[in-house]
Design a protein around this motif. Sequence first.
Motif, mmCIF file in Angstrom:
data_model
loop_
_atom_site.group_PDB
_atom_site.id
_atom_site.type_symbol
_atom_site.label_atom_id
_atom_site.label_comp_id
_atom_site.label_asym_id
_atom_site.label_seq_id
_atom_site.Cartn_x
_atom_site.Cartn_y
_atom_site.Cartn_z
ATOM 1 N N ILE A 1 86.727 -19.607 59.641
ATOM 2 C CA ILE A 1 85.987 -19.967 58.912
ATOM 3 C C ILE A 1 84.920 -18.931 58.379
ATOM 4 O O ILE A 1 84.691 -18.647 57.062
ATOM 5 C CB ILE A 1 85.357 -21.456 59.062
ATOM 6 N N CYS A 2 84.322 -18.386 59.342
ATOM 7 C CA CYS A 2 83.328 -17.370 59.049
ATOM 8 C C CYS A 2 84.195 -16.069 58.388
ATOM 9 O O CYS A 2 83.375 -15.623 57.577
ATOM 10 C CB CYS A 2 82.723 -16.900 60.441
ATOM 11 N N TYR A 3 85.012 -15.769 58.838
ATOM 12 C CA TYR A 3 85.867 -14.463 58.231
ATOM 13 C C TYR A 3 86.236 -15.009 56.723
ATOM 14 O O TYR A 3 86.084 -13.988 55.944
ATOM 15 C CB TYR A 3 87.122 -13.988 59.032
ATOM 16 N N SER A 4 86.476 -16.027 56.463
ATOM 17 C CA SER A 4 86.730 -16.525 55.172
ATOM 18 C C SER A 4 85.482 -16.262 54.206
ATOM 19 O O SER A 4 85.592 -15.794 53.038
ATOM 20 C CB SER A 4 87.489 -18.045 54.901
ATOM 21 N N VAL A 5 84.556 -16.961 54.678
ATOM 22 C CA VAL A 5 83.187 -16.844 54.105
ATOM 23 C C VAL A 5 82.705 -15.523 53.605
ATOM 24 O O VAL A 5 82.237 -14.977 52.679
ATOM 25 C CB VAL A 5 82.087 -17.805 54.772
ATOM 26 N N VAL A 6 82.736 -14.549 54.952
ATOM 27 C CA VAL A 6 82.444 -13.211 54.602
ATOM 28 C C VAL A 6 82.979 -12.612 53.443
ATOM 29 O O VAL A 6 82.414 -11.402 53.221
ATOM 30 C CB VAL A 6 82.117 -12.533 55.895
ATOM 31 N N LYS A 7 84.090 -12.849 53.177
ATOM 32 C CA LYS A 7 85.090 -12.088 52.336
ATOM 33 C C LYS A 7 84.245 -12.052 50.857
ATOM 34 O O LYS A 7 84.145 -11.614 50.015
ATOM 35 C CB LYS A 7 86.240 -12.587 52.245
ATOM 36 N N HIS A 8 83.623 -13.270 50.572
ATOM 37 C CA HIS A 8 82.760 -13.526 49.411
ATOM 38 C C HIS A 8 81.373 -13.628 49.513
ATOM 39 O O HIS A 8 80.612 -13.760 48.299
ATOM 40 C CB HIS A 8 83.431 -14.929 48.920
ATOM 41 N N ASP B 1 64.195 -19.567 52.427
ATOM 42 C CA ASP B 1 64.951 -19.706 51.405
ATOM 43 C C ASP B 1 66.137 -20.717 51.536
ATOM 44 O O ASP B 1 67.243 -20.465 51.855
ATOM 45 C CB ASP B 1 65.417 -18.536 50.893
ATOM 46 N N SER B 2 65.817 -22.123 51.660
ATOM 47 C CA SER B 2 66.664 -23.093 52.116
ATOM 48 C C SER B 2 67.864 -23.199 51.120
ATOM 49 O O SER B 2 69.046 -23.568 51.620
ATOM 50 C CB SER B 2 65.972 -24.529 52.232
ATOM 51 N N LYS B 3 67.723 -22.683 49.939
ATOM 52 C CA LYS B 3 68.672 -22.789 48.696
ATOM 53 C C LYS B 3 69.910 -21.820 49.276
ATOM 54 O O LYS B 3 71.027 -22.317 49.279
ATOM 55 C CB LYS B 3 67.987 -22.549 47.328
ATOM 56 N N ARG B 4 69.550 -20.724 49.718
ATOM 57 C CA ARG B 4 70.794 -19.967 50.253
ATOM 58 C C ARG B 4 71.524 -20.353 51.436
ATOM 59 O O ARG B 4 72.625 -20.269 51.525
ATOM 60 C CB ARG B 4 70.139 -18.408 50.538
ATOM 61 N N PHE B 5 70.759 -20.975 52.313
ATOM 62 C CA PHE B 5 71.182 -21.696 53.320
ATOM 63 C C PHE B 5 72.471 -23.121 52.849
ATOM 64 O O PHE B 5 73.332 -23.171 53.383
ATOM 65 C CB PHE B 5 70.601 -22.336 54.552
ATOM 66 N N ILE B 6 71.768 -23.695 51.831
ATOM 67 C CA ILE B 6 72.554 -24.746 51.442
ATOM 68 C C ILE B 6 73.836 -24.341 50.747
ATOM 69 O O ILE B 6 75.192 -24.768 50.892
ATOM 70 C CB ILE B 6 71.756 -25.612 50.470
ATOM 71 N N PHE B 7 73.588 -23.067 49.981
ATOM 72 C CA PHE B 7 74.973 -22.560 49.262
ATOM 73 C C PHE B 7 75.675 -22.108 50.264
ATOM 74 O O PHE B 7 77.019 -22.317 50.338
ATOM 75 C CB PHE B 7 74.405 -21.158 48.441
ATOM 76 N N MET B 8 75.263 -21.347 51.246
ATOM 77 C CA MET B 8 76.131 -20.730 52.432
ATOM 78 C C MET B 8 76.978 -21.993 53.137
ATOM 79 O O MET B 8 78.198 -21.853 53.575
ATOM 80 C CB MET B 8 75.448 -20.175 53.564
ATOM 81 N N ALA B 9 76.047 -23.279 53.410
ATOM 82 C CA ALA B 9 76.813 -24.355 53.696
ATOM 83 C C ALA B 9 78.137 -24.840 53.032
ATOM 84 O O ALA B 9 78.963 -25.076 53.741
ATOM 85 C CB ALA B 9 75.799 -25.461 54.032
ATOM 86 N N GLY B 10 77.836 -24.821 51.649
ATOM 87 C CA GLY B 10 78.885 -25.181 50.949
ATOM 88 C C GLY B 10 80.055 -24.276 51.083
ATOM 89 O O GLY B 10 81.323 -24.909 51.054
ATOM 90 N N MET B 11 79.815 -22.980 51.193
ATOM 91 C CA MET B 11 81.099 -22.094 51.367
ATOM 92 C C MET B 11 81.572 -22.478 52.795
ATOM 93 O O MET B 11 82.764 -22.221 52.944
ATOM 94 C CB MET B 11 80.557 -20.613 51.192
ATOM 95 N N MET B 12 80.644 -22.700 53.738
ATOM 96 C CA MET B 12 81.434 -22.948 55.128
ATOM 97 C C MET B 12 82.317 -24.089 54.894
ATOM 98 O O MET B 12 83.560 -24.310 55.461
ATOM 99 C CB MET B 12 80.372 -23.076 56.045
ATOM 100 N N PHE B 13 82.043 -25.272 54.412
ATOM 101 C CA PHE B 13 82.618 -26.495 54.449
ATOM 102 C C PHE B 13 83.872 -26.232 53.231
ATOM 103 O O PHE B 13 84.936 -26.784 53.720
ATOM 104 C CB PHE B 13 81.835 -27.700 53.757
ATOM 105 N N HIS B 14 84.048 -25.417 52.473
ATOM 106 C CA HIS B 14 85.044 -25.349 51.478
ATOM 107 C C HIS B 14 86.015 -24.383 52.298
ATOM 108 O O HIS B 14 87.113 -24.892 52.433
ATOM 109 C CB HIS B 14 84.815 -24.456 50.285
ATOM 110 N N ALA B 15 85.508 -23.269 53.298
ATOM 111 C CA ALA B 15 86.643 -22.883 54.005
ATOM 112 C C ALA B 15 87.100 -23.549 55.024
ATOM 113 O O ALA B 15 88.412 -23.432 55.415
ATOM 114 C CB ALA B 15 85.887 -21.539 54.623
ATOM 115 N N ALA B 16 86.275 -24.613 55.703
ATOM 116 C CA ALA B 16 86.768 -25.330 56.697
ATOM 117 C C ALA B 16 87.833 -26.141 56.177
ATOM 118 O O ALA B 16 88.974 -26.554 56.611
ATOM 119 C CB ALA B 16 85.643 -26.080 57.241
ATOM 120 N N HIS B 17 87.654 -27.008 55.044
ATOM 121 C CA HIS B 17 88.602 -27.874 54.322
ATOM 122 C C HIS B 17 89.948 -27.213 53.953
ATOM 123 O O HIS B 17 90.785 -27.970 54.188
ATOM 124 C CB HIS B 17 87.805 -28.541 52.957
#
Length: 138
Positions: free
Chosen positions: A22-29, A88-104
Motif C-alpha cells: 500500500i505504501c509503495y503504491s501511494v509513494v508513486k503518486h 495541515d490536517s487536509k493533507r493527512f486526509i488526502f493521504m488517507a484517501g490515497m492509502m484507502f484507495h491503494a488498500a482497496h
Amino acid sequence: MPSFSSRSISILDTVDPALRDICYSVVKHYDIVVLSGFRGEEEQNRLVEEGKSKLVFPKSKHNQDRNGLPQLPCCAVDVVPYPIDWGDSKRFIFMAGMMFHAAHSIGVKLRWGGNWDGDDVIIDDQTFNDLPHFELIG
C-alpha cells in the motif's frame, strides 16, 4: 516522482507485506515519509507516556502480527505527507484517501487514526486523533 528514503524503506521492512505494498503504491503518486512500523516494548511504552499512543506493549498493532502476537512483521504503519506539516490536517486526509484507495485495489481493509470508528465523520468525533496511523483490519 517521489520515492522512499533508505530510512523509510528500512521501517517498511518491519510491517506486513500488504501494508508495505500500500505504501509503495501511494509513494508513486504522493510524497510520504514512513515514521514507524514495528515498535518494541520500550519504544511503545515511552510513546504512551508521551501521550502519542494509547496502548501499552504488546496491545498496539505496532507490536503485533496478524494473529495478535508480539512479533514482526507488525500490522500498523505511521506515514506522513512530505514535507511534514503537523497542522495541515487536509493533507493527512488526502493521504488517507490515497492509502484507502491503494488498500482497496489489493483487497485489504484498513483502519485510520483519523477515523477510528470508520463512520463518515473524520477527526471531529473522536478524542484521540492519530493522523499518521494505519492498521490492517480483518
